[in-house]
Every structure is written in structure tokens, then in C-alpha cells.
Enzyme design. Structure first.
Site, mmCIF file in Angstrom:
data_model
loop_
_atom_site.group_PDB
_atom_site.id
_atom_site.type_symbol
_atom_site.label_atom_id
_atom_site.label_comp_id
_atom_site.label_asym_id
_atom_site.label_seq_id
_atom_site.Cartn_x
_atom_site.Cartn_y
_atom_site.Cartn_z
ATOM 1 N N HIS A 121 0.817 -1.214 0.000
ATOM 2 C CA HIS A 121 0.000 0.000 0.000
ATOM 3 C C HIS A 121 0.854 1.269 0.000
ATOM 4 O O HIS A 121 1.905 1.345 0.622
ATOM 5 C CB HIS A 121 -0.925 0.007 1.222
ATOM 6 C CG HIS A 121 -0.203 -0.042 2.534
ATOM 7 N ND1 HIS A 121 0.223 1.071 3.211
ATOM 8 C CD2 HIS A 121 0.170 -1.099 3.297
ATOM 9 C CE1 HIS A 121 0.824 0.715 4.343
ATOM 10 N NE2 HIS A 121 0.808 -0.601 4.416
ATOM 11 N N ASP A 122 0.380 2.245 -0.743
ATOM 12 C CA ASP A 122 0.927 3.603 -0.746
ATOM 13 C C ASP A 122 2.322 3.717 -1.341
ATOM 14 O O ASP A 122 2.989 4.742 -1.160
ATOM 15 C CB ASP A 122 0.915 4.194 0.673
ATOM 16 C CG ASP A 122 -0.467 4.143 1.294
ATOM 17 O OD1 ASP A 122 -1.387 4.739 0.725
ATOM 18 O OD2 ASP A 122 -0.634 3.487 2.341
ATOM 19 N N GLY A 139 5.118 -0.946 2.762
ATOM 20 C CA GLY A 139 4.286 0.219 2.509
ATOM 21 C C GLY A 139 5.073 1.510 2.409
ATOM 22 O O GLY A 139 6.135 1.670 3.013
#
Length: 267
Positions: A121-122, A139
Site C-alpha cells: 500500500h501507498d 508500505g
């Protein structure tokens, strides 16, 4: 006209471009947008609020746009954006963003995400980046254009990897990697410059020569890194490659800068 195999499950709300091919047993969710000429092979799954650029290719058993492996995620409407011509190979996994990371995971154009690689994520990945088999990003990792991560490498959350950097196979990267740097080792240390990558990119000889001198000055001496950066800027500033390294270090981040294990030159 697009070609969708009868066994594929494509939600009626999904946006499908011109000339898209979706293979047997692939699954496309309702919030997915596929650009013109995208190829989705059999058994690939694309979910979430995911946009995939023109002429990208997704191979079997890739899982793209899945929810993050983050216990703080509460179903917020985060997104995944993948650029044109990017290739995602078998069993690769790419997750949506989170509220804590700007609601977006992004991968640029012309990237190659090889078998079993993971983008958490991200993450923000630039153009023409290669993740070799089973490379793993935690992340919030940032990877600039033209970087290459070797097989089985792993990158700690919040790490920045600069333009044209090379991460050796099985390296564990805990800190930021300067543009055009090479890192190797179980707990990765800076091992010199990515001279092969610089040559392939066609950079001028005088610019590479300046970068070699700047590298040596940056990582030798007893001064604090900030003081060495100032000295390098004064001596080598104006050279485009050096300026990128200086800007990268001065921009800072959540992690320290990866340094050599001991004083060394550029080789």
C-alpha cells in the site's frame, strides 16, 4: 472491439477500453478501468478502484488492486494507478493505498513487475522500473524512474530509492538509496555507483566523471554528511547527475541514507 472470454467475470460497471483482451476465468471488479489495448490473461484478478493504462499486460494469477495488508485500513476508497505499457507477471500482488499514505498506490509507465513481486500500500513507483522475481516492497516505499530491484530483495517501509539505482539480489534495504547508487548485502550497504545503468542510459562521459568524484567526496571524510553534501555541491554542483543526488539527500525522508560499509571509491 474488445475480446472477453465467456468464462471471465467482468462487472458491468467496469470501464473497458477499445481492443482490450480478457482471458478465461479472469475477474474484473466494478471500479476497475482498463485502458485501450490492455491484455488480462487467464485467472488474473483486478479489483478495487484500479486504473490500468493503455497496452499494459497482466499475466495469470496476478492479484491487482487488493485491499492493503494494513490493520489500520477501514475500507476507505483508496486507489491504485498503473501506467501504460507496464507488465505484471504471474503471481505478482499489488495493493491499494490507505488514508495514512495519501489514498494512492501508483506504478508508472513501462515498468516490469516480475513473477511473485509484491507492491504494498501507498508505494509510489516511477517509470521504467523493474522488480525482479519476488522483490518485495513494504508500505510507503518510493522508487524513482529507471531503478532495478534484484530478485528476492526486500525494501523497508518509507524507504526512498533514487533514479537509476540498482538493488542487488536478496538485499535487505533499510535506508534510502541515492540516485544511481548500487546496494548489496543482507542488510544492504552502498557498494558504488550503477555504472552499467549510467552507460546504458547514455549519460555524457563528463557527467559520469563528475558523479564519480562527487560519490567519493560524499562518502569519505570525518565530517557530518550534511557538511559533505555542502562541499560536494560547491565543488560539483551544476553537473546534472550530481545535482540529482544532492537534491535527493537534502530532501530527506523517514529513513537515513544508505552508506558504504567502509570508506571506498566508486567501484
Amino acid at each position: 472491439m474488445s475480446s472477453i472470454h465467456p468464462s471471465a467475470i467482468v462487472d458491468g460497471a467496469a470501464e473497458i477500453g477499445i481492443g482490450v483482451s480478457v482471458g478465461p476465468f479472469a475477474v474484473i471488479g466494478p471500479d476497475v478501468r482498463l485502458g485501450d489495448g490492455v491484455v488480462v490473461h487467464s485467472h488474473a484478478v483486478i479489483g478495487g478502484r484500479t486504473t490500468i493504462g493503455a497496452a499494459a499486460e497482466i499475466f495469470p494469477y496476478a492479484a491487482v488492486g487488493m485491499v492493503p495488508q494494513d490493520l489500520k485500513y477501514r475500507g476507505e476508497p483508496s486507489r491504485l494507478e498503473i501506467g501504460a505499457r507496464t507488465v505484471i507477471r504471474e503471481n505478482a500482488t499489488i495493493h491499494l493505498g490507505t488514508e495514512g499514505g495519501g489514498m494512492l498506490t501508483s506504478i508508472g509507465a513501462g515498468c516490469l513487475i516480475m513473477v511473485g513481486a509484491h507492491v504494498a500500500h501507498d508505494c509510489r513507483i516511477g517509470d521504467n522500473v523493474i522488480l525482479v522475481n519476488n522483490a518485495t516492497l513494504a508500505g510507503h516505499v518510493q522508487i524513482a524512474d529507471n531503478a532495478i530491484l534484484g530478485g528476492l530483495s526486500a525494501v523497508h517501509q518509507w524507504v526512498r530509492i533514487g533514479e537509476g539505482a540498482f538493488v542487488g539480489g536478496m538485499a535487505g534495504v533499510e535506508n534510502d538509496v541515492i540516485p544511481f547508487g548500487t546496494v548489496i548485502g543482507n542488510r544492504a550497504r552502498l557498494g558504488g555507483l550503477n555504472l552499467v545503468g549510467l552507460r546504458r542510459a547514455g549519460h555524457a562521459r563528463e557527467d559520469v566523471h563528475a558523479l564519480r568524484g562527487a560519490y567519493k567526496a560524499l562518502f569519505e571524510g570525518e565530517e557530518a554528511l550534511a557538511a559533505r553534501v555542502d562541499r560536494v555541491a560547491a565543488e560539483f554542483g551544476g553537473s546534472p547527475l550530481v545535482d540529482k543526488v544532492i537534491a535527493f539527500i537534502r530532501a530527506g525522508g523517514d529513513r537515513a541514507i544508505t552508506t558504504p560499509r567502509e570508506r571506498s571509491g566508486e567501484d
